[in-house]
Design a protein around this motif. Structure first.
Motif, PDB file in Angstrom:
ATOM      1  N   ILE A 145       0.844  -1.208   0.000  1.00 18.79           N
ATOM      2  CA  ILE A 145       0.000   0.000   0.000  1.00 18.79           C
ATOM      3  C   ILE A 145       0.874   1.251   0.000  1.00 18.79           C
ATOM      4  O   ILE A 145       0.623   2.212  -0.751  1.00 18.79           O
ATOM      5  CB  ILE A 145      -0.953   0.010   1.218  1.00 18.79           C
ATOM      6  CG1 ILE A 145      -1.996  -1.107   1.085  1.00 18.79           C
ATOM      7  CG2 ILE A 145      -1.633   1.364   1.352  1.00 18.79           C
ATOM      8  CD1 ILE A 145      -2.915  -0.964  -0.122  1.00 18.79           C
ATOM      9  N   LEU A 146       1.915   1.249   0.834  1.00 16.97           N
ATOM     10  CA  LEU A 146       2.817   2.396   0.909  1.00 16.97           C
ATOM     11  C   LEU A 146       3.539   2.604  -0.417  1.00 16.97           C
ATOM     12  O   LEU A 146       3.686   3.732  -0.901  1.00 16.97           O
ATOM     13  CB  LEU A 146       3.823   2.199   2.041  1.00 16.97           C
ATOM     14  CG  LEU A 146       4.800   3.354   2.309  1.00 16.97           C
ATOM     15  CD1 LEU A 146       4.037   4.629   2.660  1.00 16.97           C
ATOM     16  CD2 LEU A 146       5.763   2.987   3.432  1.00 16.97           C
ATOM     17  N   MET A 147       3.977   1.512  -1.047  1.00 16.42           N
ATOM     18  CA  MET A 147       4.688   1.597  -2.322  1.00 16.42           C
ATOM     19  C   MET A 147       3.772   2.136  -3.419  1.00 16.42           C
ATOM     20  O   MET A 147       4.164   3.012  -4.190  1.00 16.42           O
ATOM     21  CB  MET A 147       5.224   0.220  -2.714  1.00 16.42           C
ATOM     22  CG  MET A 147       6.161   0.240  -3.919  1.00 16.42           C
ATOM     23  SD  MET A 147       6.713  -1.419  -4.406  1.00 16.42           S
ATOM     24  CE  MET A 147       7.542  -1.938  -2.920  1.00 16.42           C
ATOM     25  N   LEU A 148       2.548   1.619  -3.481  1.00 14.12           N
ATOM     26  CA  LEU A 148       1.597   2.085  -4.486  1.00 14.12           C
ATOM     27  C   LEU A 148       1.211   3.548  -4.251  1.00 14.12           C
ATOM     28  O   LEU A 148       1.035   4.315  -5.204  1.00 14.12           O
ATOM     29  CB  LEU A 148       0.337   1.206  -4.470  1.00 14.12           C
ATOM     30  CG  LEU A 148       0.522  -0.224  -4.993  1.00 14.12           C
ATOM     31  CD1 LEU A 148      -0.766  -1.029  -4.806  1.00 14.12           C
ATOM     32  CD2 LEU A 148       0.927  -0.220  -6.465  1.00 14.12           C
ATOM     33  N   SER A 149       1.114   3.937  -2.991  1.00 16.68           N
ATOM     34  CA  SER A 149       0.779   5.330  -2.672  1.00 16.68           C
ATOM     35  C   SER A 149       1.894   6.260  -3.133  1.00 16.68           C
ATOM     36  O   SER A 149       1.634   7.322  -3.702  1.00 16.68           O
ATOM     37  CB  SER A 149       0.566   5.490  -1.159  1.00 16.68           C
ATOM     38  OG  SER A 149      -0.517   4.692  -0.729  1.00 16.68           O
ATOM     39  N   ALA A 150       3.142   5.832  -2.897  1.00 17.00           N
ATOM     40  CA  ALA A 150       4.285   6.642  -3.334  1.00 17.00           C
ATOM     41  C   ALA A 150       4.300   6.770  -4.854  1.00 17.00           C
ATOM     42  O   ALA A 150       4.561   7.852  -5.402  1.00 17.00           O
ATOM     43  CB  ALA A 150       5.589   6.014  -2.840  1.00 17.00           C
ATOM     44  N   GLN A 158       1.691   6.509  -6.959  1.00 20.11           N
ATOM     45  CA  GLN A 158       0.582   7.354  -7.402  1.00 20.11           C
ATOM     46  C   GLN A 158       0.861   8.829  -7.100  1.00 20.11           C
ATOM     47  O   GLN A 158       0.529   9.714  -7.895  1.00 20.11           O
ATOM     48  CB  GLN A 158      -0.713   6.920  -6.712  1.00 20.11           C
ATOM     49  CG  GLN A 158      -1.260   5.591  -7.196  1.00 20.11           C
ATOM     50  CD  GLN A 158      -1.621   5.622  -8.675  1.00 20.11           C
ATOM     51  OE1 GLN A 158      -2.079   6.632  -9.206  1.00 20.11           O
ATOM     52  NE2 GLN A 158      -1.395   4.515  -9.359  1.00 20.11           N
ATOM     53  N   PHE A 159       1.487   9.078  -5.968  1.00 18.81           N
ATOM     54  CA  PHE A 159       1.864  10.439  -5.581  1.00 18.81           C
ATOM     55  C   PHE A 159       2.821  11.021  -6.617  1.00 18.81           C
ATOM     56  O   PHE A 159       2.648  12.150  -7.087  1.00 18.81           O
ATOM     57  CB  PHE A 159       2.521  10.382  -4.194  1.00 18.81           C
ATOM     58  CG  PHE A 159       2.939  11.721  -3.658  1.00 18.81           C
ATOM     59  CD1 PHE A 159       2.005  12.634  -3.226  1.00 18.81           C
ATOM     60  CD2 PHE A 159       4.292  12.051  -3.562  1.00 18.81           C
ATOM     61  CE1 PHE A 159       2.383  13.869  -2.720  1.00 18.81           C
ATOM     62  CE2 PHE A 159       4.681  13.275  -3.063  1.00 18.81           C
ATOM     63  CZ  PHE A 159       3.731  14.188  -2.628  1.00 18.81           C
ATOM     64  N   ALA A 160       3.831  10.234  -7.000  1.00 15.09           N
ATOM     65  CA  ALA A 160       4.818  10.695  -7.984  1.00 15.09           C
ATOM     66  C   ALA A 160       4.176  10.842  -9.370  1.00 15.09           C
ATOM     67  O   ALA A 160       4.479  11.791 -10.102  1.00 15.09           O
ATOM     68  CB  ALA A 160       5.993   9.720  -8.035  1.00 15.09           C
ATOM     69  N   MET A 161       3.302   9.910  -9.725  1.00 15.24           N
ATOM     70  CA  MET A 161       2.642   9.949 -11.031  1.00 15.24           C
ATOM     71  C   MET A 161       1.762  11.186 -11.180  1.00 15.24           C
ATOM     72  O   MET A 161       1.661  11.772 -12.266  1.00 15.24           O
ATOM     73  CB  MET A 161       1.784   8.699 -11.221  1.00 15.24           C
ATOM     74  CG  MET A 161       2.513   7.524 -11.851  1.00 15.24           C
ATOM     75  SD  MET A 161       2.921   7.818 -13.594  1.00 15.24           S
ATOM     76  CE  MET A 161       1.292   7.805 -14.328  1.00 15.24           C
ATOM     77  N   TYR A 162       1.156  11.583 -10.085  1.00 14.17           N
ATOM     78  CA  TYR A 162       0.259  12.748 -10.124  1.00 14.17           C
ATOM     79  C   TYR A 162       1.035  14.021 -10.472  1.00 14.17           C
ATOM     80  O   TYR A 162       0.570  14.865 -11.236  1.00 14.17           O
ATOM     81  CB  TYR A 162      -0.442  12.903  -8.771  1.00 14.17           C
ATOM     82  CG  TYR A 162      -1.363  14.104  -8.702  1.00 14.17           C
ATOM     83  CD1 TYR A 162      -2.642  14.066  -9.270  1.00 14.17           C
ATOM     84  CD2 TYR A 162      -0.952  15.283  -8.080  1.00 14.17           C
ATOM     85  CE1 TYR A 162      -3.479  15.169  -9.223  1.00 14.17           C
ATOM     86  CE2 TYR A 162      -1.787  16.393  -8.021  1.00 14.17           C
ATOM     87  CZ  TYR A 162      -3.055  16.323  -8.591  1.00 14.17           C
ATOM     88  OH  TYR A 162      -3.878  17.422  -8.537  1.00 14.17           O
ATOM     89  N   PHE A 163       2.228  14.139  -9.895  1.00 13.38           N
ATOM     90  CA  PHE A 163       3.015  15.358 -10.090  1.00 13.38           C
ATOM     91  C   PHE A 163       3.974  15.268 -11.279  1.00 13.38           C
ATOM     92  O   PHE A 163       4.321  16.293 -11.865  1.00 13.38           O
ATOM     93  CB  PHE A 163       3.816  15.673  -8.818  1.00 13.38           C
ATOM     94  CG  PHE A 163       2.973  16.162  -7.682  1.00 13.38           C
ATOM     95  CD1 PHE A 163       2.568  17.486  -7.624  1.00 13.38           C
ATOM     96  CD2 PHE A 163       2.572  15.295  -6.677  1.00 13.38           C
ATOM     97  CE1 PHE A 163       1.782  17.938  -6.573  1.00 13.38           C
ATOM     98  CE2 PHE A 163       1.790  15.742  -5.627  1.00 13.38           C
ATOM     99  CZ  PHE A 163       1.391  17.064  -5.571  1.00 13.38           C
TER     100      PHE A 163
END
Length: 455
Positions: free
Chosen positions: A244-249, A251-256
């Protein structure tokens, strides 16, 4: 107890110099201070009279690698003057930092330092803390997260490499040694720093290997410290949290930064097309021509992927594939050169290559081209021997030994894998590797022996 540890002022000087050296490896424009600190540390180490013989009897492969480097220099150099210069600037430092690491481990083994792993992890995290502080300042001015900002560093690789060491040492401390709530909070804070710095610096490999490093440390921790109370439920919960933490990181990077983090696999796939050596020599146009001959329509998307062949993910794959083709022509290496790949590629092309990266972006291939396949194999065996020693110490009954065994095994394994994806066996990265591994190995050896005597 050693001469150094008997005199408190000398021990304090030793710890100050160690505290300077470790972060300086990944802070730019500090070469003079780094080597001055290393020189003074070496003087202290020599005064402490480590048992070099005991260490190298236990690490024959490392001694053989040192001997091989001299033999390769003397008997297999095509240009002795150039080779000797390369030896002094790269491999002599490798040897000296190995000896320095052994000596530092010898001294640390003779003192009681309960938070040594946290101390080492914090020192390696200092460049990350500097980077995040500068990111905060810049972010306040921009009113946004400054993705792709490296601070004072000239490459995100510096942040990525030091994050590996910081993550492993802090992770080991958290799992094995953190007792108080303050210890745990500080450890979690430093692990967050290890993740955020390469993430904001847009280091995909750095971010990924923080997770991999944590995973390796956690797995070894479960298998050693917690094996008597092993719970499949807890293991699955930890794994789920990690994913979950890896996927969140991600998605966070992909957004920006979607252009940086998205489409990576497609760009890598383009790197496997065509004759890599010919494409590097003649340029991306050669690949475009090959694709057209194969009936592939050159769409705007394909055009974008072809740009990656010039200087991007595909270019790295092309470079590695070219290096594999070049190694049979240079089995014994090319003058111990840091840029052996560039030399080999230019010789094969007969002219300066159109696509010319400074390395093959694969540490094992670059090392093979620099000091030969035998040299690269010996270094691989050195790391395997460290893994074996670390595993043995991890499963000992002594709780004093276990954390350092896990740290040694984890670091050795991670550097084997990390070097498959980047040229991580050169310059200060190589110095940092061998110093830290020899320090841990020596610490384990002398903690397990009665060889530390009053000299």
């Amino acid at each position: 107890m050693t001469i150094i540890t008997r005199y408190r002022p000398a021990l304090i000087v030793f710890l100050i110099l160690l505290s300077l050296l470790l972060p300086l490896w990944n802070i730019p424009d500090t070469i003079a201070l780094r080597y001055f600190s290393a020189f003074l540390l070496l003087v202290i180490v020599i005064i402490s009279k480590p048992d070099w013989g005991l260490f190298f009897k236990s690490h024959i492969t490392l001694a053989l690698l040192f001997i091989y480097l001299i033999v390769q220099l003397v008997f297999f150099s095509t240009d002795y003057a150039v080779s000797f210069h390369n030896f002094k600037s790269e491999w002599l430092k490798f040897i000296l930092f190995a000896f320095l690491g052994v000596g530092c481990g010898f001294i640390l083994a003779s003192i009681k330092f309960e938070r040594l792993n946290l101390f080492l992890g914090f020192l390696f995290a200092i460049p990350l803390l500097i980077h995040l502080t500068l990111c905060l300042i810049k972010g306040v001015g921009l009113h946004q997260i400054p993705f792709g900002y490296w601070g004072i560093n000239k490459t995100h690789g510096d942040l990525a490499y030091t994050s590996i060491h910081a993550t492993i040492f802090v992770g080991v401390f958290l799992i094995f040694q953190a007792k108080s709530l303050l210890d745990k909070r500080l450890s979690l804070f430093l692990l967050a720093v290890c993740l955020l710095s390469p993430l904001i610096a847009s280091s995909r490999g750095g971010t990924l290997f923080v997770f991999i490093s944590l995973g390796v440390v956690f797995f070894l921790g479960v298998m050693t410290r917690h094996r008597a109370h092993f719970s499949l439920k807890n293991l699955l919960l930890y794994l789920f949290a990690m994913v979950i933490l890896m996927l969140s990181a991600y998605q966070f990077a992909m957004y920006f930064q979607p252009e940086r983090w998205g489409g990576t696999l497609s760009r890598i796939e383009m790197g496997f097309e065509g004759d890599a050596l010919n494409i590097n020599c003649e340029g991306a146009e050669a690949l475009e021509k090959t694709l057209q001959q194969d009936g592939v329509e050159i769409t705007p998307q394909i055009k974008a992927f072809l740009e990656s062949v010039k200087d991007g993910d595909a270019a790295r794959v092309m470079a590695a594939r070219s290096a594999i083709q070049l190694i049979p022509q240079h089995w014994m290496g090319i003058d111990q050169a840091r840029r052996a790949y560039v030399k080999a590629l230019e010789q094969a092309c007969g002219h300066p290559a159109k696509i010319q990266l400074t390395s093959a972006h694969n540490g094992w291939l670059d090392t093979s081209l620099a000091i030969g396949v035998i040299g690269a194999t010996l270094y691989f065996l050195v790391l395997c021997q460290f893994i074996k020693q670390g595993l043995g110490a991890s499963f000992q009954k002594s709780t004093d030994i276990n954390p350092y065994g896990v740290a040694l095994c984890s670091l050795s394994l991670i550097w084997i894998v990390r070097s498959l994806f980047d040229s991580a066996q050169q310059d200060q990265v190589l110095e940092m590797q061998i110093f830290t591994l020899c320090l841990l190995s020596s610490l384990l050896l002398f903690k397990n022996s009665d060889q530390i005597s009053l000299n």
